[in-house]
Design an enzyme around this catalytic site. Sequence first.
Site, mmCIF file in Angstrom:
data_model
loop_
_atom_site.group_PDB
_atom_site.id
_atom_site.type_symbol
_atom_site.label_atom_id
_atom_site.label_comp_id
_atom_site.label_asym_id
_atom_site.label_seq_id
_atom_site.Cartn_x
_atom_site.Cartn_y
_atom_site.Cartn_z
ATOM 1 N N GLY A 22 36.278 42.444 -37.837
ATOM 2 C CA GLY A 22 35.014 42.640 -38.553
ATOM 3 C C GLY A 22 33.888 43.025 -37.622
ATOM 4 O O GLY A 22 32.753 42.585 -37.782
ATOM 5 N N ARG A 24 32.083 45.592 -37.196
ATOM 6 C CA ARG A 24 30.973 46.441 -37.641
ATOM 7 C C ARG A 24 29.930 45.697 -38.461
ATOM 8 O O ARG A 24 28.862 46.231 -38.740
ATOM 9 C CB ARG A 24 31.522 47.605 -38.476
ATOM 10 C CG ARG A 24 32.143 48.695 -37.618
ATOM 11 C CD ARG A 24 32.590 49.844 -38.491
ATOM 12 N NE ARG A 24 32.723 51.076 -37.748
ATOM 13 C CZ ARG A 24 33.123 52.232 -38.293
ATOM 14 N NH1 ARG A 24 33.419 52.277 -39.582
ATOM 15 N NH2 ARG A 24 33.218 53.315 -37.566
ATOM 16 N N LEU A 26 27.282 42.387 -39.568
ATOM 17 C CA LEU A 26 26.149 41.696 -38.938
ATOM 18 C C LEU A 26 26.636 40.769 -37.824
ATOM 19 O O LEU A 26 26.147 40.816 -36.694
ATOM 20 C CB LEU A 26 25.402 40.897 -40.018
ATOM 21 C CG LEU A 26 24.325 39.910 -39.569
ATOM 22 C CD1 LEU A 26 23.128 40.634 -38.981
ATOM 23 C CD2 LEU A 26 23.870 39.027 -40.736
ATOM 24 N N SER A 119 30.731 29.949 -43.613
ATOM 25 C CA SER A 119 29.319 29.989 -43.976
ATOM 26 C C SER A 119 28.919 28.639 -44.557
ATOM 27 O O SER A 119 29.765 27.819 -44.931
ATOM 28 C CB SER A 119 29.081 31.122 -44.978
ATOM 29 O OG SER A 119 28.631 30.653 -46.204
ATOM 30 N N SER A 120 27.612 28.420 -44.640
ATOM 31 C CA SER A 120 27.116 27.115 -45.123
ATOM 32 C C SER A 120 27.360 26.909 -46.617
ATOM 33 O O SER A 120 27.188 25.811 -47.128
ATOM 34 C CB SER A 120 25.620 26.981 -44.823
ATOM 35 O OG SER A 120 24.905 28.047 -45.416
ATOM 36 N N CYS A 121 27.800 27.958 -47.325
ATOM 37 C CA CYS A 121 28.044 27.807 -48.770
ATOM 38 C C CYS A 121 29.320 26.996 -49.059
ATOM 39 O O CYS A 121 29.631 26.730 -50.212
ATOM 40 C CB CYS A 121 28.119 29.159 -49.451
ATOM 41 S SG CYS A 121 29.659 30.008 -49.142
ATOM 42 N N TYR A 148 33.993 32.638 -53.109
ATOM 43 C CA TYR A 148 33.884 32.879 -51.661
ATOM 44 C C TYR A 148 34.031 31.558 -50.897
ATOM 45 O O TYR A 148 34.756 31.477 -49.901
ATOM 46 C CB TYR A 148 32.530 33.531 -51.373
ATOM 47 C CG TYR A 148 32.226 33.757 -49.927
ATOM 48 C CD1 TYR A 148 32.819 34.803 -49.231
ATOM 49 C CD2 TYR A 148 31.332 32.938 -49.234
ATOM 50 C CE1 TYR A 148 32.535 35.025 -47.881
ATOM 51 C CE2 TYR A 148 31.033 33.148 -47.899
ATOM 52 C CZ TYR A 148 31.640 34.195 -47.230
ATOM 53 O OH TYR A 148 31.359 34.410 -45.892
ATOM 54 N N THR A 176 24.626 28.869 -40.433
ATOM 55 C CA THR A 176 23.596 28.812 -41.467
ATOM 56 C C THR A 176 23.228 30.240 -41.885
ATOM 57 O O THR A 176 23.922 31.196 -41.538
ATOM 58 C CB THR A 176 22.371 28.036 -40.949
ATOM 59 O OG1 THR A 176 21.446 27.869 -42.010
ATOM 60 C CG2 THR A 176 21.691 28.756 -39.791
ATOM 61 N N LEU A 178 21.939 33.761 -41.657
ATOM 62 C CA LEU A 178 21.815 34.614 -40.480
ATOM 63 C C LEU A 178 20.943 35.831 -40.770
ATOM 64 O O LEU A 178 20.822 36.260 -41.912
ATOM 65 C CB LEU A 178 23.204 35.091 -40.034
ATOM 66 C CG LEU A 178 24.189 33.981 -39.664
ATOM 67 C CD1 LEU A 178 25.599 34.537 -39.564
ATOM 68 C CD2 LEU A 178 23.786 33.304 -38.360
ATOM 69 N N HIS A 191 19.733 39.463 -48.852
ATOM 70 C CA HIS A 191 19.240 38.083 -48.855
ATOM 71 C C HIS A 191 17.724 38.058 -48.688
ATOM 72 O O HIS A 191 17.100 39.082 -48.442
ATOM 73 C CB HIS A 191 19.932 37.279 -47.750
ATOM 74 C CG HIS A 191 21.380 37.069 -48.012
ATOM 75 N ND1 HIS A 191 22.374 37.554 -47.183
ATOM 76 C CD2 HIS A 191 22.018 36.448 -49.032
ATOM 77 C CE1 HIS A 191 23.559 37.232 -47.692
ATOM 78 N NE2 HIS A 191 23.370 36.560 -48.801
ATOM 79 N N ARG A 221 14.069 26.607 -45.979
ATOM 80 C CA ARG A 221 15.313 27.262 -45.561
ATOM 81 C C ARG A 221 15.441 27.243 -44.041
ATOM 82 O O ARG A 221 14.460 27.051 -43.322
ATOM 83 C CB ARG A 221 15.340 28.711 -46.058
ATOM 84 C CG ARG A 221 15.434 28.882 -47.576
ATOM 85 C CD ARG A 221 16.787 28.427 -48.117
ATOM 86 N NE ARG A 221 16.866 28.566 -49.575
ATOM 87 C CZ ARG A 221 16.548 27.630 -50.441
ATOM 88 N NH1 ARG A 221 16.076 26.456 -50.017
ATOM 89 N NH2 ARG A 221 16.678 27.834 -51.739
#
Length: 321
Positions: A22, A24, A26, A119-121, A148, A176, A178, A191, A221
Amino acid sequence: MGGIDDGISFLGDKSAKVFVAGHRGLVGSAIVRKLLELGFQNLVLRTHKELDLTRQSDVEKFFFEEKPEYVILSAAKVGGIHANNTYPADFIGINLQIQTNVIDAAYKNGVKKLLFLGSSCIYPKFAPQPITEDALLTGPLEPTNEWYAIAKISGIKMCQAYRLQYNWDAISGMPTNLYGPNDNFHPENSHVLPALMRRFHEAKVNGAKEVVVWGTGSPLREFLHVDDLADAVVFLMEKYSGLSHMNVGSGKEVSIKELAELVKEVVGFEGELVWDTTKPDGTPRKLMDSSKLADLGWVPKISLKDGLSDTYKWYVQNLQA
């Protein structure tokens, strides 16, 4: 469970093959920048076109031929609330396929260490704040992105299972919110932070008198610059070996109001910021407890103001692209 890793040295092995899945996105692009800056000479990178990680036979062939020594798994199908609601099968299916294929092929082909990023989710919707690692699986998830989240929780559990059954060094990091270069600034499905940046920039360019933002601005946040995450990834690869996943956050809270005012200042929008208090606010507070990582010796270095300036510079440079 687990702590400082006294075994192999990731940083002492800069000629080793490192597969960043991954690269490419963020996160992946920031990890690649960091590894190159540190002098890693043998990064293995594949675009989606070159290697489809959802195809098990292709992934097995790649690992058999390339034999990377380290794997950083940042490839994922990601999106906002609307995308998660519209394509739930994609969000659970594609992410499970990517993780399962990469983790299994990495183990079978002798990879020394793998880091899985989530991720934090993953945490319950009503987890006590700040959220510690042991809040995982203690309550129901946020329904809008549970597809997800379930995939990412499975990734953590898969790394733990391979550690328990095979004594293999697979670890997980949960960042968290990003932001930074290569973020998604799409008007509909970005986001809050890139969305604000884009709106203030367009208002500045168009000479608008005001920018209207939903809610009261009171929700709190947490944000982490993606270059700080890349630094934490290298730290975890070098220092951590354990069963538990690790939270990776800034530990600093900012209200949406403070964030909007800071973005306004960084962008240089001279007009007025108006709050539409008839619109909903969302979750009042979302903060991760990253003290476990801090206890191992890692803390973030990039302030929100500096990070926003850096991101805005990238955004302006890439508007034409």
